[in-house]
Design a protein around this motif. Structure first.
Motif, short mmCIF file in Angstrom:
data_model
loop_
_atom_site.label_atom_id
_atom_site.label_comp_id
_atom_site.label_asym_id
_atom_site.label_seq_id
_atom_site.Cartn_x
_atom_site.Cartn_y
_atom_site.Cartn_z
N GLY A 85 0.82 -1.21 0.00
CA GLY A 85 0.00 0.00 0.00
C GLY A 85 0.86 1.26 0.00
N LYS A 86 0.36 2.31 0.66
CA LYS A 86 1.09 3.58 0.70
C LYS A 86 1.68 3.81 2.09
CE LYS A 86 -1.45 6.00 -2.96
NZ LYS A 86 -2.24 7.21 -3.30
N GLY A 87 2.83 4.46 2.09
CA GLY A 87 3.47 4.83 3.34
C GLY A 87 4.16 6.17 3.17
N THR A 88 4.58 6.77 4.26
CA THR A 88 5.28 8.06 4.22
C THR A 88 6.54 7.97 5.06
OG1 THR A 88 4.04 8.92 6.12
CG2 THR A 88 3.12 9.34 3.93
N LEU A 89 7.44 8.88 4.79
CA LEU A 89 8.65 8.94 5.61
C LEU A 89 9.16 10.37 5.65
CD1 LEU A 89 11.41 9.12 3.58
CD2 LEU A 89 10.67 6.81 3.10
N GLU A 90 9.93 10.66 6.71
CA GLU A 90 10.58 11.95 6.87
C GLU A 90 12.08 11.73 6.85
OE1 GLU A 90 9.23 13.47 10.56
OE2 GLU A 90 7.31 14.20 9.78
N LEU A 91 12.79 12.66 6.23
CA LEU A 91 14.25 12.62 6.21
C LEU A 91 14.73 13.91 6.85
CD1 LEU A 91 16.61 10.91 5.15
CD2 LEU A 91 16.51 12.22 3.04
N GLU A 92 15.62 13.77 7.86
CA GLU A 92 16.03 14.92 8.64
C GLU A 92 17.55 14.97 8.78
OE1 GLU A 92 12.30 15.13 11.78
OE2 GLU A 92 13.95 13.71 12.15
N ALA A 93 18.11 16.17 8.64
CA ALA A 93 19.51 16.42 8.98
C ALA A 93 19.51 17.18 10.29
CB ALA A 93 20.18 17.24 7.88
N LEU A 94 20.34 16.73 11.24
CA LEU A 94 20.25 17.31 12.58
C LEU A 94 21.62 17.47 13.22
CD1 LEU A 94 20.51 14.63 14.70
CD2 LEU A 94 18.34 14.16 13.58
N GLY A 284 34.89 18.94 7.68
CA GLY A 284 35.56 18.49 8.89
C GLY A 284 34.64 18.27 10.07
N LYS A 285 33.34 18.46 9.87
CA LYS A 285 32.39 18.30 10.97
C LYS A 285 31.44 17.14 10.69
CE LYS A 285 32.60 23.08 12.53
NZ LYS A 285 33.71 23.49 11.65
N THR A 286 30.65 16.81 11.69
CA THR A 286 29.73 15.67 11.62
C THR A 286 28.30 16.14 11.87
OG1 THR A 286 31.43 14.14 12.38
CG2 THR A 286 29.15 13.42 12.60
N PHE A 287 27.38 15.62 11.09
CA PHE A 287 25.97 15.88 11.37
C PHE A 287 25.20 14.57 11.35
CE2 PHE A 287 26.05 16.14 6.75
CZ PHE A 287 24.87 15.53 6.36
N GLY A 288 24.02 14.58 11.88
CA GLY A 288 23.19 13.38 11.94
C GLY A 288 22.22 13.32 10.78
N LEU A 289 21.90 12.11 10.37
CA LEU A 289 20.93 11.88 9.30
C LEU A 289 19.94 10.84 9.80
CD1 LEU A 289 19.99 12.28 6.39
CD2 LEU A 289 21.65 10.55 5.69
N ARG A 290 18.66 11.22 9.83
CA ARG A 290 17.64 10.33 10.39
C ARG A 290 16.49 10.17 9.42
NH1 ARG A 290 15.97 12.35 15.96
NH2 ARG A 290 14.87 13.98 14.78
N VAL A 291 16.01 8.93 9.31
CA VAL A 291 14.82 8.65 8.52
C VAL A 291 13.76 8.09 9.46
CG1 VAL A 291 15.60 6.32 7.87
CG2 VAL A 291 13.89 7.48 6.47
N ARG A 292 12.53 8.59 9.32
CA ARG A 292 11.45 8.20 10.21
C ARG A 292 10.23 7.83 9.38
NH1 ARG A 292 10.77 10.22 15.29
NH2 ARG A 292 11.99 12.08 14.73
N ALA A 293 9.60 6.70 9.69
CA ALA A 293 8.38 6.29 9.00
C ALA A 293 7.19 7.04 9.58
CB ALA A 293 8.17 4.79 9.13
N GLY A 294 6.34 7.56 8.69
CA GLY A 294 5.17 8.30 9.14
C GLY A 294 3.91 7.47 9.00
N ASP A 295 2.84 8.12 8.64
CA ASP A 295 1.56 7.43 8.53
C ASP A 295 1.59 6.44 7.38
OD1 ASP A 295 0.54 8.88 10.63
OD2 ASP A 295 -0.26 10.48 9.33
N GLY A 296 0.71 5.46 7.47
CA GLY A 296 0.58 4.47 6.42
C GLY A 296 1.32 3.19 6.75
N GLN A 297 1.63 2.42 5.74
CA GLN A 297 2.24 1.10 5.94
C GLN A 297 3.74 1.20 6.18
OE1 GLN A 297 1.13 -1.35 2.61
NE2 GLN A 297 -1.04 -1.41 3.19
N SER A 298 4.32 0.10 6.63
CA SER A 298 5.76 0.04 6.89
C SER A 298 6.53 0.27 5.60
CB SER A 298 6.12 -1.33 7.47
OG SER A 298 5.40 -1.58 8.64
N VAL A 299 7.61 1.04 5.71
CA VAL A 299 8.38 1.47 4.56
C VAL A 299 9.73 0.76 4.54
CG1 VAL A 299 9.44 3.45 3.41
CG2 VAL A 299 7.24 3.72 4.56
#
Length: 760
Positions: A85-94, A284-299
């Protein structure tokens, strides 16, 4: 999308931009999802997230010199959902210390994610001894846990995960056959995971000493078949006491493993751009990268990637011209732009848009970042020569998509681009209506139209003095292409080119220290001209060149005569190289048909036999660089040229047959020909046409995508940098001449292409 400047970037870095594509580890798996081909995806249910850290390297000196601003582009492959089916996800730099998000985007997923019937899971693996080797059916290849400075600590585990529950009856653990007892399981346990359950131990113990001493298999039988979705063999300690884990082969009893399929590409991607102001602060620096599943089916998502692209890419960013993996020029003649193609990057950056082209009409502009073509994400770009480049490079993707669209009757190619942080789609009108078919102008109307353009380009670019670019290589190929038409209207042009050459090179010494290359080209031109017209003015030049080459020999390190680039000596500590000699041998084979007596062949053959990788001696069949370097990477032009010479002479069919056979099976190295890419690629194709025409026909069809992308209708071919390409060999003025000759090879109007008569 929103941004913020925070503690991590409070101090401005002295560096103002970033370098090459950054390697990013896969997301840690909350639940594995093995994709076809063996790559592991990550299954994220609603609300679940996974994160990695990305350390950005500083600038190289070359990138500092380029200047300008850089854009950071994050991509994550999206394969679909677990249920279809359909699913959603968020991609974040932090910011890792504060957790503050400074850039984010959302994406959707749809369709059932592809899944392999089985996939390998392991706690760690060493490069060259990956976990997949324990399931390849060959006990001689082994899995080894990560060792060295970053050695993995026990317990170690390795096993399989199944797409659907399977009935497991036990396992057979075969220790690796070589080495000491390092990693051979001593204390062990077997764990299984039933559908929807956690891991549980079903067997444990200490292996008998003979498992380590004589590498006897350890067989663990379960009381009865158990339905599992995964199992893993856990090594708590090994017989060496070193804390390693290894396996030669692990066989699941009661389960037959199907052969692995080809990897699949993601049908979509999530994209996120890092603001350029923050990019100035990131080296020369480090940042975080996170993916999060939103509404809908498993992604199901794949490995994240981070690319850095300049806002105004130029040729100053190009990599080493004679070898290396770029960045390089990609000439998309059909679409009307040039691009900066970079190895292991998931985006393609536009360098220049040609006026009036499809790209210009679609308002594509310099610095645009191409994300997808024909609604499919660009693959992870492969610039190194081989099958990955042939199948997965950005050049191959654009070219193949163009042919697919033309075959289906479509007249435009949609490109998704990233501009000002947002993806948008532009449609480029295709300036052709038909795809290629046979790549033979006699039977393929598109190939005929391409050839017509290239011949017109040759007519337009011949200089008043009779040459092309005042260069004997370009002049020879251009003249041969015109002679290959069989049309007498071109004879005046070719005669003028021959006269230019004889005036520029009145005696062989005029060819210079690289004279064996230049002299060979002149000799090929003169020979074909004489065979076509009977012009005897060229004959003294042929004999003088032969004598100059024979007298220019030196004794190689292997105590046989050899030739260098010219008569002054042998390069590489007297090891020499075969390439100049191969060109001379083709010249001499043609000159012998003009009545000249042979001499170079007899002198150089001991050296050539030493350089050949003889299959009867366990070799691969192609012609090496010399006796000490019988490589499988730069063989294309050498093998093609020598096989042509042998065929024209009617000698050594064993050598020519082996060489073209190896070429046919390894054609993706076509652009890695010796030291110059082109005209080496063309020489190899001409060799196939002469010695094994059916191989030529098959290989030419395989490269219809390249001709499709490179060809600008009404002009000719545009240039893309070869893997071993040296720009001093020429660009569009050279490839249009060489491939105008190649496309006409099946006509066999020249002795180079199979003629056995005098055409005068």
């Amino acid at each position: 999308m929103r941004y913020g400047i925070f503690s991590l970037f409070a101090v401005v870095s002295a560096a103002a931009a970033l370098g090459a594509p950054i390697e990013v580890e896969p997301f840690p798996a909350k639940a594995n999802w093995t994709l076809p081909g063996g790559e592991s995806g990550v299954l994220l249910e609603k609300g679940q997230s996974s994160a990695v850290s990305v350390k950005v390297p500083g600038l190289t000196d070359k990138e500092k010199d380029v200047g300008g601003r850089w854009r950071g582009v994050i991509s994550v492959d999206v394969y679909g959902t677990a249920q279809g089916g359909k699913g959603t996800l968020e991609l974040e730099a932090l910011d890792p210390p504060s957790g503050e998000v400074f850039a984010k985007t959302t994406a959707t997923a749809g369709g059932r994610a592809p899944r392999a019937e089985w996939g390998v899971i392991a706690s760690s693996g060493q490069s060259g001894a990956e976990a997949e080797r324990a399931f390849d059916g060959n006990p001689g290849t082994d899995w080894h846990t990560r060792h060295g400075a970053d050695q993995a600590s026990p317990p170690h585990w390795i096993g399989l995960e199944f797409a659907a529950p399977r009935k497991l009856e036990g396992i057979r653990y075969q220790p690796r056959p070589g080495g000491y007892a390092n990693g051979v399981a001593k204390n062990y346990r077997l764990e299984i995971r039933k559908p929807g359950a956690d891991w549980e131990t079903v067997a444990k113990g200490e292996s008998p000493k003979q498992v380590a001493d004589s590498r006897t298999p350890l067989v663990l039988n379960l009381p009865g078949p158990i339905e599992v979705e995964a199992f893993r063999f856990v090594i708590e300690s090994d017989w060496s006491g070193g804390g390693f884990g290894t396996a030669g082969e692990i066989v699941p009893l009661g389960i037959s493993l199907t052969k692995k399929t080809e990897p699949v590409a993601a049908t979509s991607r999530a994209w996120l751009e890092i603001p350029d102001k923050l990019m100035d602060l990131l080296p020369g620096k480090t940042f975080g990268l996170r993916v999060r599943a939103g509404d809908g089916q498993s992604v199901v998502v794949g490995t994240p990637r981070f690319s850095r692209v300049n806002e105004k890419p130029t040729d100053k960013l190009f990599g080493r011209s004679n070898g290396g993996s770029g960045p390089d020029l990609l000439g998309a003649g059909l679409l009307g732009f040039d691009a900066l193609t970079e190895d292991k990057q998931s985006v393609l950056t536009v360098m220049e848009v040609r006026t009036g082209s499809p790209a210009a009409k679609a308002k594509l502009k310099e610095g645009d970042v191409i994300l997808s073509s024909s609604e499919l994400p660009l693959p992870l770009n492969e610039l190194n020569p081989g099958w990955d480049w042939f199948r997965h490079s950005h050049e191959a993707a654009l070219g193949r998509n163009s042919e697919i669209l033309l075959k289906s009757g479509k007249r435009s190619m949609p490109l998704a681009i990233l501009r000002d942080g947002l993806p948008l789609t532009v449609n480029l009108e295709l300036p052709r209506t038909r795809s290629f078919t046979t790549m033979d102008p006699a039977t393929d109307p598109e190939a005929a139209a391409l050839l017509k353009d290239m011949l017109a380009l040759l007519e337009d670019t011949q200089r008043e003095n009779g040459s092309w670019s005042d260069d004997i290589i370009r002049t020879t190929f251009s003249s041969l292409a015109l002679m290959a038409t069989g049309d007498k209207k071109y004879r005046g042009r070719v005669k003028k080119a021959v006269e230019w050459s004889m005036e520029k090179y009145p005696k062989p010494d005029a060819y210079g220290n690289l004279g064996f290359w230049y002299g060979a080209y002149a000799g090929i031109l003169y020979s074909e001209w004489h065979l076509l017209t009977g012009d005897k003015k060229v004959l003294p030049h042929l004999e003088a060149l032969r004598d100059w080459a024979v007298n220019g020999k030196h004794n190689s390190i292997w105590n046989v005569p050899a030739l260098g680039h010219g008569p002054s000596g042998l390069p590489y500590e007297n090891k020499a190289l075969v390439a100049p000699a191969c060109h001379l041998l083709v010249f001499e084979a043609l000159a012998c048909r003009c009545g000249m007596k042979s001499g170079i062949w007899e002198m150089i053959m001991p050296f050539m036999e030493m350089a050949w990788s003889n299959p009867k001696e366990g070799g691969h069949g192609s012609l090496g660089y010399n006796r000490s370097y019988k490589d499988t990477e730069e063989f294309w032009s050498r093998s093609g040229l020598f096989s042509m010479a042998a065929y024209l002479r009617g000698e050594r069919p064993d050598m020519s047959s082996a060489m073209v056979g190896f070429m046919e099976k390894n054609h993706p190295w076509i652009r890695n020909s010796h030291a110059y890419g082109e005209p080496g690629g063309s020489w190899g194709l001409l060799g196939l046409n002469l010695v094994k025409p059916e191989a030529y026909t098959a290989v030419m069809k395989e490269y219809a995508w390249w001709f499709s992308l490179a060809w600008e209708p009404g002009y000719g071919l545009h240039f893309t940098q070869p893997h071993m390409g040296a720009p001093y060999m020429g660009e569009e003025d050279l490839i249009n001449a060489t491939y105008a000759l190649v496309l006409q090879a099946p006509k066999r109007n020249l002795h180079l292409t199979g003629a056995h008569f005098s055409g005068r």
